[in-house]
Design a protein around this motif. Structure first.
Motif, mmCIF file in Angstrom:
data_model
loop_
_atom_site.group_PDB
_atom_site.id
_atom_site.type_symbol
_atom_site.label_atom_id
_atom_site.label_comp_id
_atom_site.label_asym_id
_atom_site.label_seq_id
_atom_site.Cartn_x
_atom_site.Cartn_y
_atom_site.Cartn_z
ATOM 1 N N TYR A 97 10.568 6.203 9.850
ATOM 2 C CA TYR A 97 11.551 5.514 9.003
ATOM 3 C C TYR A 97 11.089 4.078 8.842
ATOM 4 O O TYR A 97 10.927 3.354 9.819
ATOM 5 N N LEU A 98 10.828 3.644 7.599
ATOM 6 C CA LEU A 98 10.368 2.284 7.329
ATOM 7 C C LEU A 98 11.301 1.639 6.310
ATOM 8 O O LEU A 98 11.559 2.203 5.252
ATOM 9 N N VAL A 99 11.787 0.449 6.655
ATOM 10 C CA VAL A 99 12.773 -0.233 5.824
ATOM 11 C C VAL A 99 12.081 -1.195 4.858
ATOM 12 O O VAL A 99 11.147 -1.908 5.223
ATOM 13 N N LYS A 100 12.547 -1.190 3.614
ATOM 14 C CA LYS A 100 12.075 -2.148 2.623
ATOM 15 C C LYS A 100 12.729 -3.505 2.882
ATOM 16 O O LYS A 100 13.878 -3.554 3.334
ATOM 17 N N PRO A 101 12.043 -4.605 2.546
ATOM 18 C CA PRO A 101 10.665 -4.713 2.066
ATOM 19 C C PRO A 101 9.672 -4.400 3.186
ATOM 20 O O PRO A 101 9.989 -4.550 4.366
ATOM 21 N N PHE A 102 8.475 -3.999 2.806
ATOM 22 C CA PHE A 102 7.504 -3.563 3.795
ATOM 23 C C PHE A 102 6.114 -4.012 3.353
ATOM 24 O O PHE A 102 5.883 -4.339 2.181
ATOM 25 N N ALA A 103 5.182 -4.001 4.280
ATOM 26 C CA ALA A 103 3.774 -4.280 3.970
ATOM 27 C C ALA A 103 3.059 -2.942 3.836
ATOM 28 O O ALA A 103 3.258 -2.044 4.658
ATOM 29 N N PHE A 104 2.236 -2.810 2.803
ATOM 30 C CA PHE A 104 1.554 -1.531 2.615
ATOM 31 C C PHE A 104 0.698 -1.174 3.825
ATOM 32 O O PHE A 104 0.588 0.004 4.192
ATOM 33 N N ALA A 105 0.082 -2.164 4.451
ATOM 34 C CA ALA A 105 -0.772 -1.886 5.608
ATOM 35 C C ALA A 105 0.002 -1.148 6.697
ATOM 36 O O ALA A 105 -0.524 -0.238 7.352
ATOM 37 N N GLU A 106 1.273 -1.531 6.901
ATOM 38 C CA GLU A 106 2.075 -0.845 7.917
ATOM 39 C C GLU A 106 2.406 0.579 7.475
ATOM 40 O O GLU A 106 2.331 1.518 8.272
ATOM 41 N N LEU A 107 2.770 0.749 6.196
ATOM 42 C CA LEU A 107 3.058 2.095 5.700
ATOM 43 C C LEU A 107 1.823 2.986 5.843
ATOM 44 O O LEU A 107 1.923 4.132 6.301
ATOM 45 N N HIS A 108 0.675 2.466 5.466
ATOM 46 C CA HIS A 108 -0.565 3.240 5.553
ATOM 47 C C HIS A 108 -0.849 3.649 6.992
ATOM 48 O O HIS A 108 -1.232 4.801 7.268
ATOM 49 N N ALA A 109 -0.647 2.728 7.927
ATOM 50 C CA ALA A 109 -0.894 3.033 9.342
ATOM 51 C C ALA A 109 0.086 4.085 9.861
ATOM 52 O O ALA A 109 -0.298 5.009 10.594
ATOM 53 N N ARG A 110 1.342 3.968 9.474
ATOM 54 C CA ARG A 110 2.352 4.926 9.952
ATOM 55 C C ARG A 110 2.102 6.323 9.394
ATOM 56 O O ARG A 110 2.249 7.319 10.104
ATOM 57 N N VAL A 111 1.746 6.400 8.121
ATOM 58 C CA VAL A 111 1.450 7.706 7.532
ATOM 59 C C VAL A 111 0.227 8.317 8.209
ATOM 60 O O VAL A 111 0.176 9.528 8.463
ATOM 61 N N GLY A 112 -0.753 7.490 8.529
ATOM 62 C CA GLY A 112 -1.920 7.983 9.245
ATOM 63 C C GLY A 112 -1.569 8.586 10.584
ATOM 64 O O GLY A 112 -2.118 9.627 10.988
ATOM 65 N N VAL A 113 -0.639 7.957 11.290
ATOM 66 C CA VAL A 113 -0.182 8.497 12.571
ATOM 67 C C VAL A 113 0.502 9.845 12.373
ATOM 68 O O VAL A 113 0.292 10.791 13.151
ATOM 69 N N LEU A 114 1.323 9.959 11.327
ATOM 70 C CA LEU A 114 2.006 11.232 11.043
ATOM 71 C C LEU A 114 0.999 12.347 10.821
ATOM 72 O O LEU A 114 1.148 13.447 11.361
ATOM 73 N N VAL A 115 -0.014 12.063 10.023
ATOM 74 C CA VAL A 115 -0.998 13.096 9.688
ATOM 75 C C VAL A 115 -1.789 13.504 10.925
ATOM 76 O O VAL A 115 -2.016 14.690 11.174
ATOM 77 N N ARG A 116 -2.206 12.524 11.730
ATOM 78 C CA ARG A 116 -2.975 12.852 12.934
ATOM 79 C C ARG A 116 -2.132 13.625 13.931
ATOM 80 O O ARG A 116 -2.624 14.551 14.594
ATOM 81 N N SER A 117 -0.873 13.278 14.035
ATOM 82 C CA SER A 117 0.002 13.960 14.979
ATOM 83 C C SER A 117 0.260 15.404 14.567
ATOM 84 O O SER A 117 0.469 16.275 15.414
ATOM 85 N N ALA A 118 0.248 15.658 13.251
ATOM 86 C CA ALA A 118 0.539 17.005 12.760
ATOM 87 C C ALA A 118 -0.694 17.900 12.745
ATOM 88 O O ALA A 118 -0.572 19.112 12.599
ATOM 89 N N ALA A 119 -1.883 17.295 12.894
ATOM 90 C CA ALA A 119 -3.109 18.091 12.834
ATOM 91 C C ALA A 119 -3.203 19.022 14.038
ATOM 92 O O ALA A 119 -2.909 18.619 15.163
ATOM 93 N N PRO A 120 -3.576 20.281 13.840
ATOM 94 C CA PRO A 120 -3.713 21.212 14.960
ATOM 95 C C PRO A 120 -4.820 20.760 15.896
ATOM 96 O O PRO A 120 -5.857 20.279 15.458
#
Length: 225
Positions: A97-120
């Motif tokens: 959960y990320l609240v606006k306003p936000f920095a893209f760098a943080e969004l990019h890092a958080r999405v990266g964590v989601l993808v890595r965590s979901a990888a088998p």
């Protein structure tokens, strides 16, 4: 990586989409909840980025509907609704959960964590498929729309690498290092020659091409042009 952004604010959508595309990712955009639900149901994504305040179906209801239907794609809410209760409610269904306003760098890092965590983390993937194109690493077979495609070993490795990086731009150097095991540029047209041969087998005679040249950057395997 391929992401779905469900965001009704055009300025925010353009900002987020541009940021991910600069990292070589593919971003599909839906401007309302109904379109977002349809796209998330019809297409496989690596992550969902969803605004909570959406026309039609709001973001929370949208994600609840996807989860109820068995869609477990990792998701992050990107929203101006930042109260504690709102966050808790959102985190009961979304992974972040990320609240606006936000920095893209943080969004990019958080999405990266989601993808890595979901990888088998167990057995490596053995099959890949895209728009009727299917590759089986164990059987060493390739088909498109049920038609068997005969590939030479290097063509098979080249296609496998492209399919492993579906939707992302892969450079000539990446292909030389990972398909041919060259750690230097031999100054030959080996990549271009084999891409041409692969296209003649994978794309020729079918409704739409899947192997695309990204001018000045490299190549991309995708079904969206």
């Amino acid at each position: 990586m391929r992401y779905l952004l469900v965001e009704d604010d055009r300025e925010t959508a353009d900002y987020v989409s541009r940021g991910f595309r600069e990292h070589g990712d593919v971003v599909d955009h839906a401007a309302n909840g109904q379109d977002g639900l349809m796209m998330a149901t019809d297409t496989r994504y690596d992550a969902l980025i969803i605004d909570r305040m959406l026309p039609g179906i709001d973001g929370l209801k949208l994600l609840n509907m996807l989860r109820a239907g068995g869609n477990q794609t990792p998701a992050i809410f990107l929203t101006a609704i930042g109260g504690i209760e709102d966050r808790v409610e959102g985190l009961q269904v979304a992974e972040d959960y990320l609240v606006k306003p936000f920095a893209f760098a943080e969004l990019h890092a958080r999405v990266g964590v989601l993808v890595r965590s979901a990888a088998p983390s167990d057995a490596p993937q053995t099959t890949y498929s895209l728009a009727g194109l299917c590759l089986d690493r164990l059987k060493r077979t390739v088909e498109r729309d049920g038609e068997v495609i005969s590939l030479q070993p290097v063509e098979f490795r080249l296609l496998e690498y492209l399919m492993r990086h579906e939707g992302r731009v892969v450079t000539r150097t990446m292909l030389l290092e990972n398909v041919w095991d060259f750690n230097f540029d031999p100054r030959t047209n080996i990549v271009e020659t084999h891409i041409s041969r692969l296209r003649s087998k994978v794309d020729k005679g079918f409704d739409r091409p899947l192997i695309h040249t990204v001018r000045g950057a490299g190549y991309r395997l995708s079904d969206d042009g």
